[in-house]
Design a protein around this motif. Sequence first.
Motif, PDB file in Angstrom:
ATOM      1  N   PHE A 117       0.776  -1.070  -0.117  1.00  0.00           N
ATOM      2  CA  PHE A 117      -0.041   0.008  -0.119  1.00  0.00           C
ATOM      3  C   PHE A 117       1.005   1.438   0.039  1.00  0.00           C
ATOM      4  O   PHE A 117       0.642   2.086  -0.645  1.00  0.00           O
ATOM      5  CB  PHE A 117      -0.755  -0.133   1.162  1.00  0.00           C
ATOM      6  CG  PHE A 117      -1.516   1.291   1.623  1.00  0.00           C
ATOM      7  CD1 PHE A 117      -2.436   2.159   0.875  1.00  0.00           C
ATOM      8  CD2 PHE A 117      -1.022   1.953   2.872  1.00  0.00           C
ATOM      9  CE1 PHE A 117      -2.664   3.425   1.165  1.00  0.00           C
ATOM     10  CE2 PHE A 117      -1.376   3.150   3.151  1.00  0.00           C
ATOM     11  CZ  PHE A 117      -2.256   3.841   2.324  1.00  0.00           C
ATOM     12  N   GLU A 121       0.873   4.051  -2.828  1.00  0.00           N
ATOM     13  CA  GLU A 121       0.483   5.251  -2.621  1.00  0.00           C
ATOM     14  C   GLU A 121       1.717   6.272  -2.846  1.00  0.00           C
ATOM     15  O   GLU A 121       1.324   7.463  -3.596  1.00  0.00           O
ATOM     16  CB  GLU A 121       0.253   5.556  -1.207  1.00  0.00           C
ATOM     17  CG  GLU A 121      -0.319   6.951  -0.618  1.00  0.00           C
ATOM     18  CD  GLU A 121      -0.829   6.934   0.885  1.00  0.00           C
ATOM     19  OE1 GLU A 121       0.027   6.712   1.540  1.00  0.00           O
ATOM     20  OE2 GLU A 121      -2.109   7.032   0.948  1.00  0.00           O
ATOM     21  N   ASN A 124       1.495   6.695  -6.809  1.00  0.00           N
ATOM     22  CA  ASN A 124       0.522   7.389  -7.242  1.00  0.00           C
ATOM     23  C   ASN A 124       0.774   8.929  -7.153  1.00  0.00           C
ATOM     24  O   ASN A 124      -0.055   9.730  -7.892  1.00  0.00           O
ATOM     25  CB  ASN A 124      -0.868   6.878  -6.556  1.00  0.00           C
ATOM     26  CG  ASN A 124      -1.328   5.703  -7.101  1.00  0.00           C
ATOM     27  OD1 ASN A 124      -0.902   5.509  -8.490  1.00  0.00           O
ATOM     28  ND2 ASN A 124      -2.266   4.988  -6.354  1.00  0.00           N
ATOM     29  N   ALA A 130      -4.319   8.744 -10.286  1.00  0.00           N
ATOM     30  CA  ALA A 130      -3.920   7.736  -9.554  1.00  0.00           C
ATOM     31  C   ALA A 130      -4.552   6.190 -10.082  1.00  0.00           C
ATOM     32  O   ALA A 130      -5.683   6.154 -10.236  1.00  0.00           O
ATOM     33  CB  ALA A 130      -4.288   7.976  -7.949  1.00  0.00           C
ATOM     34  N   TYR A 131      -3.747   5.303  -9.997  1.00  0.00           N
ATOM     35  CA  TYR A 131      -4.297   3.741 -10.179  1.00  0.00           C
ATOM     36  C   TYR A 131      -4.409   3.057  -8.752  1.00  0.00           C
ATOM     37  O   TYR A 131      -3.565   2.729  -8.215  1.00  0.00           O
ATOM     38  CB  TYR A 131      -3.441   2.887 -10.797  1.00  0.00           C
ATOM     39  CG  TYR A 131      -3.936   1.509 -11.588  1.00  0.00           C
ATOM     40  CD1 TYR A 131      -4.831   1.562 -12.521  1.00  0.00           C
ATOM     41  CD2 TYR A 131      -3.756   0.422 -10.673  1.00  0.00           C
ATOM     42  CE1 TYR A 131      -5.229   0.222 -12.888  1.00  0.00           C
ATOM     43  CE2 TYR A 131      -4.139  -0.589 -11.042  1.00  0.00           C
ATOM     44  CZ  TYR A 131      -4.997  -0.754 -11.968  1.00  0.00           C
ATOM     45  OH  TYR A 131      -5.423  -1.937 -12.594  1.00  0.00           O
ATOM     46  N   THR A 132      -5.863   3.066  -8.275  1.00  0.00           N
ATOM     47  CA  THR A 132      -5.985   2.398  -6.977  1.00  0.00           C
ATOM     48  C   THR A 132      -6.569   1.085  -6.949  1.00  0.00           C
ATOM     49  O   THR A 132      -6.908   0.455  -5.894  1.00  0.00           O
ATOM     50  CB  THR A 132      -6.966   3.540  -6.181  1.00  0.00           C
ATOM     51  OG1 THR A 132      -8.151   3.546  -7.050  1.00  0.00           O
ATOM     52  CG2 THR A 132      -6.280   5.027  -6.151  1.00  0.00           C
ATOM     53  N   TYR A 133      -6.907   0.428  -8.169  1.00  0.00           N
ATOM     54  CA  TYR A 133      -7.637  -0.628  -8.266  1.00  0.00           C
ATOM     55  C   TYR A 133      -6.888  -1.854  -7.586  1.00  0.00           C
ATOM     56  O   TYR A 133      -7.303  -2.810  -6.919  1.00  0.00           O
ATOM     57  CB  TYR A 133      -8.037  -1.066  -9.694  1.00  0.00           C
ATOM     58  CG  TYR A 133      -8.712  -0.058 -10.407  1.00  0.00           C
ATOM     59  CD1 TYR A 133      -9.696   0.659  -9.638  1.00  0.00           C
ATOM     60  CD2 TYR A 133      -8.445   0.470 -11.534  1.00  0.00           C
ATOM     61  CE1 TYR A 133     -10.735   1.312 -10.336  1.00  0.00           C
ATOM     62  CE2 TYR A 133      -8.988   1.671 -12.135  1.00  0.00           C
ATOM     63  CZ  TYR A 133     -10.229   1.850 -11.559  1.00  0.00           C
ATOM     64  OH  TYR A 133     -10.971   2.902 -12.119  1.00  0.00           O
ATOM     65  N   ASP A 135      -4.576  -1.365  -5.023  1.00  0.00           N
ATOM     66  CA  ASP A 135      -4.289  -1.032  -3.570  1.00  0.00           C
ATOM     67  C   ASP A 135      -4.962  -2.151  -2.393  1.00  0.00           C
ATOM     68  O   ASP A 135      -5.939  -2.374  -2.606  1.00  0.00           O
ATOM     69  CB  ASP A 135      -4.964   0.419  -3.301  1.00  0.00           C
ATOM     70  CG  ASP A 135      -4.655   0.811  -2.147  1.00  0.00           C
ATOM     71  OD1 ASP A 135      -4.523  -0.034  -0.910  1.00  0.00           O
ATOM     72  OD2 ASP A 135      -4.814   2.089  -1.577  1.00  0.00           O
ATOM     73  N   ASN A 138      -8.298  -1.861  -1.370  1.00  0.00           N
ATOM     74  CA  ASN A 138      -9.294  -1.881  -2.299  1.00  0.00           C
ATOM     75  C   ASN A 138      -9.600  -3.265  -2.766  1.00  0.00           C
ATOM     76  O   ASN A 138     -10.699  -3.418  -3.728  1.00  0.00           O
ATOM     77  CB  ASN A 138      -9.203  -0.977  -3.326  1.00  0.00           C
ATOM     78  CG  ASN A 138      -8.917   0.780  -3.041  1.00  0.00           C
ATOM     79  OD1 ASN A 138      -9.781   0.879  -1.969  1.00  0.00           O
ATOM     80  ND2 ASN A 138      -8.537   1.570  -3.722  1.00  0.00           N
TER      81      ASN A 138
END
Length: 145
Positions: A117, A121, A124, A130-133, A135, A138
Amino acid sequence: MKSKAELIHFLTSMIFTCSAQHASVNSGQFDFGAWMPNTPSSMRKPLPTVKGTATLKSILETLPEVNTTCQGLSSLWQLSNEPGEKRPLGCYPDEHFVEEVPKQLIVGFQEHLAEIFQEIEERNKSLPLAYTYLDPRNIENSISI
């Protein structure tokens, strides 16, 4: 399965498929599909057969009407907003293991997810979007559709 290594490989593949791989494929569907031209639910005319012949007028005549689009987006929205309690990867509210070794392995896994993570973070911060998929916060423990 004939060996411990084969069992480990099988279980790792299953866990990956039901968590991170599912999140990578599923989580961004609404973000992409909510803009109707990316995923029109129907077409009123055939697509052009010759490259470069489409005009704005022909594209607008081909795309679905507003009511049709709203119905399609409603279905996509419902799928992307799954009901119920979400359990992020590594979060196990039910304590199935009481032995010390499994508990330590779970804590180690959770610490490794926290490191991932932090890396995501940090990465990003330099991205315009930001690419959070993927993380870990998530990603759910399992497929919940």
